[in-house]
Scaffold this active site. Structure first.
Site, PDB file in Angstrom:
ATOM      1  N   ASP A 374       0.851  -1.178   0.000  1.00 11.05           N
ATOM      2  CA  ASP A 374       0.000   0.000   0.000  1.00 11.05           C
ATOM      3  C   ASP A 374       0.886   1.228   0.000  1.00 11.05           C
ATOM      4  OD1 ASP A 374      -2.900  -0.917   0.302  1.00 11.05           O
ATOM      5  OD2 ASP A 374      -1.847  -2.122   1.784  1.00 11.05           O
ATOM      6  N   THR A 375       0.485   2.221  -0.766  1.00 12.66           N
ATOM      7  CA  THR A 375       1.373   3.301  -1.152  1.00 12.66           C
ATOM      8  C   THR A 375       0.548   4.551  -1.395  1.00 12.66           C
ATOM      9  OG1 THR A 375       2.777   1.672  -2.255  1.00 12.66           O
ATOM     10  CG2 THR A 375       3.116   3.938  -2.899  1.00 12.66           C
TER      11      THR A 375
END
Length: 565
Positions: A374-375
């Site tokens: 997740d970014t």
């Protein structure tokens, strides 16, 4: 008169009904909105308040780099499910003065007191996803200061002030962020410090609920006053190291003090007259360029978006590029990576010859351990023509769960991506940067800046980059349509060390593709399925080379916003 009244009434009734995609005045049926267009500056992030922070900096005289730093600081507070100062950062900067691109690798290294042999002696077959062992040095803060020292114009104290104020006063949590936060709490609540600092009475904040983070406010205030050394040395560094080691980890004060970011040369390939730029390993950006080199051998425009040919060619090119990703991508300080060969057009032609138009390949390596993440991605452009493509991440969701007391952030678990096979290029070694999924991107045309863009989501990122590029160039979509178009995601199914697949992986198609296409792909041997949420989140800014006008886009898969002035 009566006829006129009837017509008017009918028009009024019709205007009260929702307009379907097929009834759009302009644009593709799948587009969520038109592009945002502005002259003086543009920002696109995955959180609307963060976009406004960036615009405020631009309006107060800051440049694109200033605005990107301020936005990222605010985003670490507002979207802790994807990033924060406990994670790493990469950026590509177009500098209007020198008319050149610059790449920054602000990723951290593994603990120097931890060895591959230790993992093997303890019986580990892979590095755990959570806890103290996957923690590597967080590179984000040093990345801010490297960017600022080279390109910034406003004092860092002013750039961090919006995040500090929001952290103290609070802000309402947005929908998607609340959803992912809620998913992280059960997993990370087992670790000391997390529940106290990242929940409200043991629960994730709900959509619209006010969230405050006084610990992060205090940490950012120390950084604003004392610079990057206030994070990497002194009390903050000691708190970080003591906390990790108390949980059985190895990150030390010496590891933090030794950290430095690296300016790197972006790498590129020409795709139908456009130059697409990525950062070199330890990122996976080269995979996007390799895929584009292979796809250039096909007439995608003639095949048409969403056709069986388009999706089949894309998927097979991905498998081939990820074969090399598994074999070669690692920290270049620890391996000789044959980038020239991997990016050559001759090599792409040989790869193209391996693809069969009628059959999906079953046997390309594709390490499953490199899939998740997740970014956040953000991009900013200013009136002078400077553009920043920036990506930042904690890796899996909110990171490792290691939450040092009173500091208000969670340390990343990027070290999970090391292999424990002694023969693997990306094997664990002390002081080494792990393979990285996060990649910023940029496109130039005739030597001039055209598009700054990125797309979040682990192994989706290079696949998403390729889809954005082909949507724009091959299929003639505008900047918003290119991000809203239904997406393709191929996931492999093999071990972390890259052994051969036996089933060809699984092909996930987002809703919006015709079933006739799905059936034709199944006839070729693809295992086609659906999945909820792996398709990434896209932001982009396009600069018109003639007028200098900016076009912005942010997609509906996230909470984001593109806005300009």
């Amino acid at each position: 008169m009566r006829t006129l009244l009837l017509i008017s009434a009918c028009c009024l009734m019709m205007s009260s009904f929702p307009v379907s995609g097929g009834d759009r005045v302009t644009g593709q049926p799948f587009a969520t909105r038109s592009e945002v267009i502005a002259r003086h500056g543009m920002a696109a992030t995955s959180q609307p308040l963060v976009t406004q922070v960036a615009l405020d900096v631009l309006k107060s005289g800051g440049n694109a780099v200033d605005a990107a730093i301020a936005a990222n600081a605010a985003q670490g507070l507002m979207e802790p499910v994807g990033n924060g100062i406990g994670g790493d950062l990469f950026a590509i900067v177009w500098d209007a003065e020198s008319q050149a691109l610059y790449g920054l690798n602000a990723s951290g290294r593994s603990p120097r007191d931890l060895s591959l042999q230790w993992f093997l002696d303890q019986g580990y077959e892979s590095i755990p996803s959570y806890g103290p062992l996957p923690v590597s040095v967080p590179g984000c803060v040093d990345g801010w200061f490297e960017l600022h020292q080279r390109f910034g114009s406003m004092p860092m104290s002013e750039l961090l002030d919006p995040a500090i104020r929001y952290a103290r006063e609070g802000f309402p949590v947005t929908e998607l962020i609340a959803y992912y936060w809620d998913r992280s709490v059960p997993r990370l609540s087992q670790y000391p410090g997390f529940t106290e600092q990242f929940t409200i009475d043991g629960q994730a904040p709900r959509k619209g609920e006010i969230w405050r983070n006084p610990g992060l406010a205090n940490t950012l205030a120390k950084i604003a006053g004392g610079g990057r050394d206030a994070f990497y040395t002194g009390p903050v560094a000691k708190t970080i190291a003591d906390h990790v080691q108390a949980q059985g980890g190895f990150l030390s004060e010496a590891d933090l003090a030794a950290h430095r970011s690296e300016w790197v040369e972006p790498v590129s390939t020409d795709y139908r007259g456009h130059t697409v730029w990525e950062l070199p390993p330890n990122t996976q950006g080269v995979a996007a360029l390799q895929m584009l080199n292979i796809l250039e051998g096909y007439d995608l425009a003639a095949a048409g978006f969403g056709s069986p040919e388009h999706i089949h060619w894309f998927t097979e090119a991905k498998k081939l590029a990820f074969e090399d990703r598994a074999r070669y991508y690692t920290d270049p300080d620890f391996a000789d990576i044959p980038l020239d060969r991997l990016l050559s057009k001759d090599y792409a032609k040989r790869q193209l010859a391996r693809i069969r138009d009628d059959v999906a390949a079953k046997a390309y390596p594709d390490p499953a351990s490199l899939q998740s993440g997740d970014t956040i991605y953000l991009t900013v452009a200013d009136e002078a023509g400077n553009m920043v493509s920036l990506i930042q991440s904690n890796y899996r969701g909110m990171g490792s769960g290691m939450t040092p007391p009173d500091l208000g952030f969670i340390l990343q678990n990027r070290g999970e991506l090391f292999a424990l096979d002694p023969q693997h290029a990306n094997r664990f070694e002390p002081g080494k940067r792990p393979f990285h999924t996060i990649i910023p991107a940029f496109i130039t045309k005739d030597g001039k800046p055209w598009i700054s863009f990125g797309l979040m989501g682990g192994a989706m990122q290079p696949q998403g980059h390729v889809q954005i590029v082909t949507n724009l160039i091959d299929f003639g979509m505008n900047l918003q349509e290119a991000g809203d178009a239904p997406r393709i995601y191929h996931e492999g199914s093999s071990s972390p060390t890259g052994e051969t697949m036996t089933d060809g992986g699984r092909l996930y198609l987002e809703s919006g593709f015709d079933y006739s296409t799905v059936r034709a792909l199944m006839d070729r041997g693809h295992r086609v399925g659906t999945a909820r949420g792996p398709y990434g989140g896209y932001q982009a800014i396009l600069r018109d080379p003639e007028s200098g006008v900016y076009y912005g886009a942010s997609e509906s898969r996230k909470d984001g916003q593109a806005a300009g002035y």
